[in-house]
Scaffold this active site. Structure first.
Site, PDB file in Angstrom:
ATOM      1  N   GLU A 225     -27.633 -31.174   3.343  1.00  0.00           N
ATOM      2  CA  GLU A 225     -28.305 -30.184   4.178  1.00  0.00           C
ATOM      3  C   GLU A 225     -27.293 -29.778   5.157  1.00  0.00           C
ATOM      4  O   GLU A 225     -27.182 -30.586   6.363  1.00  0.00           O
ATOM      5  CB  GLU A 225     -29.568 -30.153   4.642  1.00  0.00           C
ATOM      6  N   CYS A 259     -29.569 -24.562  12.440  1.00  0.00           N
ATOM      7  CA  CYS A 259     -28.474 -24.315  11.315  1.00  0.00           C
ATOM      8  C   CYS A 259     -28.758 -23.116  10.647  1.00  0.00           C
ATOM      9  O   CYS A 259     -27.779 -22.582  10.060  1.00  0.00           O
ATOM     10  CB  CYS A 259     -28.869 -25.418  10.355  1.00  0.00           C
TER      11      CYS A 259
HETATM   12  P1  NAD Z   1     -23.267 -34.195  12.709  1.00  0.00           P
HETATM   13  O1  NAD Z   1     -22.867 -33.951  11.424  1.00  0.00           O
HETATM   14  O2  NAD Z   1     -22.210 -34.329  13.801  1.00  0.00           O
HETATM   15  O3  NAD Z   1     -24.247 -35.421  12.872  1.00  0.00           O
HETATM   16  C1  NAD Z   1     -25.371 -35.748  11.937  1.00  0.00           C
HETATM   17  C2  NAD Z   1     -25.428 -37.221  11.717  1.00  0.00           C
HETATM   18  O4  NAD Z   1     -24.289 -37.772  11.096  1.00  0.00           O
HETATM   19  C3  NAD Z   1     -26.064 -37.783  13.184  1.00  0.00           C
HETATM   20  O5  NAD Z   1     -26.891 -38.813  12.786  1.00  0.00           O
HETATM   21  C4  NAD Z   1     -24.611 -38.620  13.362  1.00  0.00           C
HETATM   22  O6  NAD Z   1     -24.720 -39.962  13.910  1.00  0.00           O
HETATM   23  C5  NAD Z   1     -23.910 -38.781  11.849  1.00  0.00           C
HETATM   24  N1  NAD Z   1     -22.515 -38.958  12.020  1.00  0.00           N
HETATM   25  C6  NAD Z   1     -21.908 -38.240  12.951  1.00  0.00           C
HETATM   26  N2  NAD Z   1     -20.551 -38.499  12.718  1.00  0.00           N
HETATM   27  C7  NAD Z   1     -20.515 -39.103  11.634  1.00  0.00           C
HETATM   28  C8  NAD Z   1     -19.392 -40.111  10.970  1.00  0.00           C
HETATM   29  N3  NAD Z   1     -17.929 -39.854  11.116  1.00  0.00           N
HETATM   30  N4  NAD Z   1     -19.790 -40.846   9.913  1.00  0.00           N
HETATM   31  C9  NAD Z   1     -21.049 -40.986   9.648  1.00  0.00           C
HETATM   32  N5  NAD Z   1     -22.010 -40.443  10.319  1.00  0.00           N
HETATM   33  C10 NAD Z   1     -21.646 -39.551  11.275  1.00  0.00           C
HETATM   34  O7  NAD Z   1     -24.213 -32.662  13.051  1.00  0.00           O
HETATM   35  P2  NAD Z   1     -24.939 -32.558  14.284  1.00  0.00           P
HETATM   36  O8  NAD Z   1     -24.162 -32.045  15.337  1.00  0.00           O
HETATM   37  O9  NAD Z   1     -25.789 -33.479  14.460  1.00  0.00           O
HETATM   38  O10 NAD Z   1     -25.699 -31.290  13.687  1.00  0.00           O
HETATM   39  C11 NAD Z   1     -25.237 -29.933  13.749  1.00  0.00           C
HETATM   40  C12 NAD Z   1     -24.791 -29.569  12.381  1.00  0.00           C
HETATM   41  O11 NAD Z   1     -25.795 -29.976  11.457  1.00  0.00           O
HETATM   42  C13 NAD Z   1     -24.528 -28.135  12.170  1.00  0.00           C
HETATM   43  O12 NAD Z   1     -23.493 -27.799  11.367  1.00  0.00           O
HETATM   44  C14 NAD Z   1     -25.993 -27.607  11.605  1.00  0.00           C
HETATM   45  O13 NAD Z   1     -25.740 -26.116  10.897  1.00  0.00           O
HETATM   46  C15 NAD Z   1     -26.300 -28.543  10.644  1.00  0.00           C
HETATM   47  N6  NAD Z   1     -27.680 -28.548  10.389  1.00  0.00           N
HETATM   48  C16 NAD Z   1     -27.947 -28.319   9.154  1.00  0.00           C
HETATM   49  C17 NAD Z   1     -29.424 -28.220   8.826  1.00  0.00           C
HETATM   50  C18 NAD Z   1     -29.778 -27.895   7.175  1.00  0.00           C
HETATM   51  O14 NAD Z   1     -30.981 -28.068   7.145  1.00  0.00           O
HETATM   52  N7  NAD Z   1     -28.879 -27.510   6.389  1.00  0.00           N
HETATM   53  C19 NAD Z   1     -30.207 -28.639   9.810  1.00  0.00           C
HETATM   54  C20 NAD Z   1     -29.793 -28.911  11.051  1.00  0.00           C
HETATM   55  C21 NAD Z   1     -28.441 -28.864  11.241  1.00  0.00           C
END
Ligand code: NAD
Length: 471
Positions: A225, A259
């Site tokens: 997602e 998002c």
């Molecule tokens: P992110 O991808 O930075 O982090 C998400 C999760 O991944 C966190 O738990 C984090 O600890 C983990 N993570 C971060 N870097 C990682 C790595 N290198 N390896 C493994 N895990 C890692 O996202 P965010 O900043 O928390 O959220 C924002 C993004 O999420 C935006 O792009 C937004 O559009 C998207 N989003 C999508 C939805 C949806 O339902 N489609 C909902 C909310 C947010």
């Protein structure tokens, strides 16, 4: 006062040996068969709702500490949405879990066929920070409804919420069934090195690719997602007053850190001058003349995102907002006019309260342009013209969206929610969650009182008959 960073509880990262132990416990628990009876799944989901009810003030308080989210927004977008999902799942789960009978071709006489939806096993859920409670717990409900065990790794950026979430989960589930593992990138990386039976990730496209690569090692099925730039198109025949209110609500809720927020506006050139003041009116009605003082307007999650968003404020022409305060991680609800596709703000998902405005004159051009860009998670089209509504829905690639509204498609558990291409793979909510967290096991059951010899060698002389049956 820097409310964002005050009074944070920091959950200790779960040690690696403990992560391995939890996965082993979950595998043993899954293999024991305890998670499978539908009655048990429903009992646990009901207990989860009860625990959420008891902890509503704690959830709201944690979200306020994490990024000054208002109690109303927290209730509607983080708690109420989950209750609706739980109610929907409890009503329909028994039905969904029944084997689905399907037809059987005559060539397989005498047989009957059905599809049984079975749990995957041990699943992993990795959540983001922007709706840190809902986006961790909603997939977990899907996992439990499907009869799985699951490990939830909430975002490390919203520590207060992560602590409350863990408390609720611990109160309802034994660790072998559902567990919360705390930590940041290293913890995620350690989890992703292990074998799971399904991975459900919500977050950025960048990390989505890391998750997909890790999952490929074990060929683990994944749901991704992700995000993207969700366009919001306002055509000249739209109800402009309603459109303005719904766009301002959808853009600035959670300070744009949603998002599915309208990322940018595409307004018909003929109405732009009349429409922009309506957006300003709506924003000042919602947040007053000084949004910084509004109890209902949250803050940016951290300094890194604040700096990234502040960089956009110099682009185009500010027609609303534009103010910021680094100490408070505050960025005003902002509208930028005179933006082109080449500006920096149009090169990445904004994920904050800055709304760039572009114009169009021809809907076909809009369709072509949007399809030349990465596929967005959502799209919003404001227009009274049914033909054009259909044109947009049928001809633009995007995950899901609304006609004449923003965001609300995700609040209907009857609608599968997810992206397409770079905005995600797979969907969830309601029945789609149950399907996402179950495998379709196809079974053909044959009678033994008859054993038609047609299929067995020697084949000589049988071709004529087989061609009569299979044609
Ligand atoms: P992110 O991808 O930075 O982090 C998400 C999760 O991944 C966190 O738990 C984090 O600890 C983990 N993570 C971060 N870097 C990682 C790595 N290198 N390896 C493994 N895990 C890692 O996202 P965010 O900043 O928390 O959220 C924002 C993004 O999420 C935006 O792009 C937004 O559009 C998207 N989003 C999508 C939805 C949806 O339902 N489609 C909902 C909310 C947010």
């Amino acid at each position: 006062m820097n409310t964002n960073m005050l009074d944070k509880k920091t959950p200790a990262a779960t040690p690696y040996n403990q992560i391995k132990a939890v996965i082993e416990r979950q595998r043993a628990y899954f293999n024991s068969g305890e998670t499978k009876p539908v009655k048990f799944r429903k009992q646990k989901i009901k207990a989860l709702k009860k625990a959420m009810k008891a902890n509503e003030p704690a959830i709201i308080d944690a979200l306020k500490k994490d990024f000054r989210k208002s109690g109303f927004e927290s209730y509607v977008t983080e708690i109420g949405l989950v209750y609706e999902e739980i109610n929907h799942i409890l009503t329909h789960l028994s039905d969904w879990a029944e084997p689905r009978h399907v037809g059987t071709p005559l060539s397989q006489f005498k047989g009957s066929s059905y599809v049984h939806r079975v749990p995957f096993g041990v699943t992993l859920i990795i959540g983001p920070w922007n709706y840190p409670f809902q986006l961790a717990i909603l997939p977990a409900i899907g996992a439990v409804a499907g009869g799985n065990t699951c490990i939830i790794k909430p975002s490390e950026l919203t520590e207060n919420t992560a602590v409350v979430l863990a408390g609720i989960i611990e109160a309802v589930f034994e660790e072998g069934h559902v567990a919360v593992v705390q930590g940041g990138v290293e913890t995620s990386t350690a989890l992703l090195a292990e074998k799971f039976d399904h991975i459900f990730f919500t977050g950025s496209e960048y990390v989505g690719k890391i998750v997909a690569r890790a999952a490929a090692e074990y060929l683990t099925p994944t749901t991704l997602e992700l995000g993207g730039k969700s366009p919001c198109i306002v055509d000249k025949d739209a109800d402009q007053k309603v459109a303005a209110r719904r766009i301002v609500w959808g853009k600035y809720i959670n300070a744009g850190q949603t998002c599915v927020a309208p990322d940018y506006l595409l307004v018909h050139r003929d109405i732009k001058d009349k429409f922009l003041p309506l957006l300003k009116d709506a924003a000042s009605t919602f947040y007053g003349d000084n949004p910084k003082a509004s109890e209902d307007y949250p803050r940016i999650i951290n300094r890194k995102n604040f700096d990234r968003l502040s960089g956009f404020l110099a682009e185009g022409e500010v027609v609303m907002g534009g103010e910021s305060d680094a100490d408070e991680l505050y960025i005003a609800p902002t509208i930028l006019d005179k933006i082109s596709w080449h500006d920096a703000i149009m090169q990445e998902e904004i994920f904050g309260p800055v709304l760039p405005v572009l114009t169009f004159t021809d809907l076909d051009e809009v369709i072509t342009t949007l399809n030349d860009h990465p596929r967005p998670l959502s799209l919003y089209y404001f227009s009274g013209n049914k033909k054009n509504q259909k044109r947009i829905v049928e001809n633009v690639n995007f995950g899901g969206g609304c006609i004449n509204d923003t965001l609300v498609h995700l609040a209907n558990p009857n609608l599968p929610f997810g992206g397409t291409g770079n905005s995600g793979i797979g969907a969830y909510h309601g029945k789609a969650s149950f399907e996402t967290f179950t495998q379709q096991k196809s079974i053909m059951k044959k009678a033994t009182w008859i054993d038609v010899p047609l299929r067995y060698p020697p084949y000589s002389g049988k071709m004529g008959l087989v061609k009569k049956v299979i044609k």
